[in-house]
Every structure is written in structure tokens, then in C-alpha cells.
Design an enzyme around this catalytic site. Structure first.
Site, mmCIF file in Angstrom:
data_model
loop_
_atom_site.group_PDB
_atom_site.id
_atom_site.type_symbol
_atom_site.label_atom_id
_atom_site.label_comp_id
_atom_site.label_asym_id
_atom_site.label_seq_id
_atom_site.Cartn_x
_atom_site.Cartn_y
_atom_site.Cartn_z
ATOM 1 C CG HIS A 102 -4.030 -0.179 6.537
ATOM 2 N ND1 HIS A 102 -3.920 0.156 7.863
ATOM 3 C CD2 HIS A 102 -2.990 0.578 5.984
ATOM 4 C CE1 HIS A 102 -2.905 0.808 7.972
ATOM 5 N NE2 HIS A 102 -2.276 1.081 7.041
ATOM 6 C CG ASP B 261 0.426 -1.491 7.738
ATOM 7 O OD1 ASP B 261 1.332 -2.421 7.774
ATOM 8 O OD2 ASP B 261 0.790 -0.401 7.798
ATOM 9 C CG HIS C 152 -0.475 0.113 2.555
ATOM 10 N ND1 HIS C 152 0.208 -0.593 3.030
ATOM 11 C CD2 HIS C 152 -0.612 1.020 3.346
ATOM 12 C CE1 HIS C 152 0.682 -0.500 4.289
ATOM 13 N NE2 HIS C 152 0.210 0.448 4.553
ATOM 14 C CG ASP D 108 4.778 2.708 7.232
ATOM 15 O OD1 ASP D 108 3.905 3.217 6.464
ATOM 16 O OD2 ASP D 108 4.409 2.031 8.186
ATOM 17 C CG HIS D 109 4.168 -0.308 4.223
ATOM 18 N ND1 HIS D 109 4.102 -1.477 4.437
ATOM 19 C CD2 HIS D 109 3.612 0.472 5.225
ATOM 20 C CE1 HIS D 109 3.748 -1.816 5.854
ATOM 21 N NE2 HIS D 109 3.557 -0.632 6.055
ATOM 22 C CG HIS E 101 3.736 -2.238 10.858
ATOM 23 N ND1 HIS E 101 2.595 -1.567 11.463
ATOM 24 C CD2 HIS E 101 3.914 -1.493 9.540
ATOM 25 C CE1 HIS E 101 2.618 -0.521 10.571
ATOM 26 N NE2 HIS E 101 3.293 -0.396 9.419
ATOM 27 C CG HIS F 156 -0.161 4.286 4.956
ATOM 28 N ND1 HIS F 156 -0.858 3.591 5.566
ATOM 29 C CD2 HIS F 156 -0.821 5.446 4.594
ATOM 30 C CE1 HIS F 156 -2.021 3.961 5.845
ATOM 31 N NE2 HIS F 156 -2.207 5.264 5.136
HETATM 32 ZN ZN LIG Z 1 2.889 0.698 7.846
HETATM 33 ZN ZN LIG Z 2 -0.254 1.583 6.552
#
Ligand SMILES: [Zn+2]
Ligand SMILES: [Zn+2]
Length: 301
Positions: free
Chosen positions: A139, A209, A61, A65-66, A267, A63
Site C-alpha cells: 500500500h 488495502d 494501517h 478509514d481503518h 472497501h 489511514h
Molecule cells: Zn482504506
Molecule cells: Zn489505506
């Protein structure tokens, strides 16, 4: 062989020497990358993962952090002289982001970047030894999990029998995949006479997530090893739900309902300095739980 090497196990912010999400899957002689948070390349250098061996990258996805490490990785692959195709799988807007980043820098990649937008659940990649499928999780924004499955695991070579039969070690890899050996004199040494049968095919699911939802357990039912996010400890269930994340106990519940053999949790929220409690809490519900620790490779049982 199916194994997962953790490069990043933290959630949004790098903290306590933990990095945002990234994992490398080793499936026989293939390497796959799942998610590519900031710092993934540095972690690849540290743990000796060769970028050139990765031909498929899966982004769950959008976001940061990915995937904030992805433009750097894609560019480095070009600078390192890559010429083989790179397959990228992710939510549809991902390609627009990269197009713009490459265009404004006037960067032309010396290889084909083939983008596969995720639109429907099901099989995305199928080759004769493995397949990868995707499924939706729950999510705050569109988010996908991935299942990696061996189709035909390699047979086990019996080195003593093979040597006695006069087969050179350089041919062992082909024996693993079922080939017979022909001697210089034209005699055939059958594969079954020098190998043992292949073990059962293995499978691994990465669930990305997600808020707690038993439907996730249905989607990953029966896999050998599951990675499930566990952003918080069990006392923060309400906060987890509000932010579309899970706790230790919820991750363990999913593993239990899904009937998997082994659970990896990761995570972790940047609010936690130490992780011992995560393992303790999850193991109360699902005993074969392990923390996804950076630099460690976990074999799928
Ligand atoms: Zn994340
Ligand atoms: Zn996320």
C-alpha cells in the site's frame, strides 16, 4: 466455527449508508476486531456486538478509514467498566497517537491496554485453539494483513447419546473440547462415545488495502476464505494502481491464484452508489465471490 461479520465495507468516506472498514471475527467463543473506522461503535450497537467480548484488536494501517473509530471504542470500554486486558496490534506509531489523545484528556483507562507493534511477518497470537499471524501487503504506507486459523476445532456433541448417558446440557461445552464426563457414582463416560470428530480446522485471511501484487496470493495461499479489497470496478485499473488499490478482477485473480474456496470483496469507493457490478465482474474470474455487506455474517466454508 469461524465467521466474519462486516461492520464497515466502504473506503475513505462514509457514503450511501456504508461505513469505513471494520470486521468482527468469531472464532469459536472468541471475538476479534479487525480495523476500526469511524462509526464502528454505532455499527456494533446496531448489530449487537458486545464490546466486552473483544480482547484483541488488529489495525492494518494508519489511514483514517481503518482506525479513526478506535480512540472512541477504547474510551467507551473504560467507561463501561472493563477490567480485563485489551491487546492491540498495529503499526508502531499507533500507540503514540493514543497516548497523546488520552493524556490531553486526562483519561486513565481502568484496564491494561497492551500494545503489540507489528514489525515482522509471522505468528502474533497463539493459544491452544487458534493462532493469528500477520503479513505485509503493498500500500502507499506500511500496511498489514492478518490470517486467523483454528488449531483444534471443537468436536461435535451428539445430544441424544449424551442425554442417554446422563450428561447434563451444561457440560456439553466441555465435551466439545474433548473432556470425559464423570458421573456422581464415579463412572467415566468417554468423550468419543458421545461426540463426533472435529471438522477440519478453518482459516480466514484479511488482506487490507493493497495494490495488485501476486505476492499477496502467495502469502494467503490455501486459506478457506479470503477478504480482498476491491475499491474500483475493472475499468479503473489505472486509477487503482496509482492509489495503491485493486479492482474487482484483480481481487478475483488473487483468490484464484491463492486457491481459496470463497472470496469476500469490500472497501468500495464512495463514487459507487450501487454494488451489483462489483459482484458480477469478480464472479467472471472467481465464481464464489461475495460482496462484504454490512450487518451480514459470512461463514468460512
Ligand atoms: Zn482504506
Ligand atoms: Zn489505506
Amino acid at each position: 466455527m469461524l465467521a466474519v461479520t462486516i461492520l464497515g465495507n466502504n473506503s475513505a468516506i462514509p457514503a450511501f449508508d456504508r461505513h469505513p472498514t471494520a470486521q468482527v471475527i468469531t472464532l469459536d467463543d472468541h471475538l476479534f476486531l479487525i480495523d476500526c473506522g469511524e462509526g464502528t461503535q454505532t455499527q456494533m450497537n446496531k448489530y449487537k456486538i458486545r464490546r466486552s467480548r473483544i480482547n484483541h484488536i488488529f489495525i492494518s494501517h494508519l489511514h483514517g478509514d481503518h482506525y479513526f473509530g478506535l480512540i472512541g471504542l477504547i474510551t467507551s470500554m473504560g467507561l463501561l467498566g472493563r477490567n480485563q486486558d485489551l491487546n492491540l496490534y498495529g503499526p508502531p506509531p499507533l500507540i503514540d497517537i493514543f497516548k497523546m489523545q488520552l493524556e490531553v484528556a486526562d483519561t486513565k483507562l481502568p484496564y491494561n491496554l497492551i500494545f503489540h507493534p507489528l514489525k515482522e511477518e509471522g505468528i502474533m497470537v497463539k493459544e491452544n485453539r487458534f493462532q493469528v499471524s500477520c503479513f505485509r501487503v503493498f500500500h502507499r504506507i506500511e500496511c498489514w494483513g492478518f490470517i486467523f486459523e483454528q488449531i483444534r476445532p471443537p468436536r461435535k456433541v451428539n445430544p441424544d447419546k449424551a442425554r442417554i448417558a446422563g450428561i447434563p446440557a451444561a457440560f456439553f461445552d466441555r465435551l466439545k473440547w474433548g473432556e470425559n464426563y464423570e458421573t456422581k457414582e464415579g463412572n467415566i463416560i468417554t468423550n468419543v462415545s458421545v461426540t463426533d470428530p472435529a471438522p477440519k480446522p478453518k482459516s480466514y485471511a484479511y488482506s487490507a488495502d493493497t495494490v495488485f501484487n501476486p505476492l499477496v496470493a502467495e502469502k494467503v495461499a490455501g486459506v478457506d476464505m479470503l477478504y480482498h479489497e476491491s475499491t474500483y470496478l475493472k475499468d479503473l485499473e489505472e486509477r487503482a494502481a496509482k492509489r495503491f488499490h485493486c479492482t474487482t478482477v484483480q481481487a478475483a485473480e488473487i483468490a484464484k491464484i491463492a486457491g481459496v474456496k470463497k472470496l469476500l470483496i469490500g472497501h468500495f469507493s464512495s463514487k459507487y452508489d450501487k454494488l451489483d457490478e462489483f459482484e458480477k465482474e469478480a464472479r467472471e474470474v472467481f465464481p464464489n465471490t461475495h460482496l462484504a455487506l454490512e450487518g451480514v455474517s459470512y461463514m468460512v466454508p
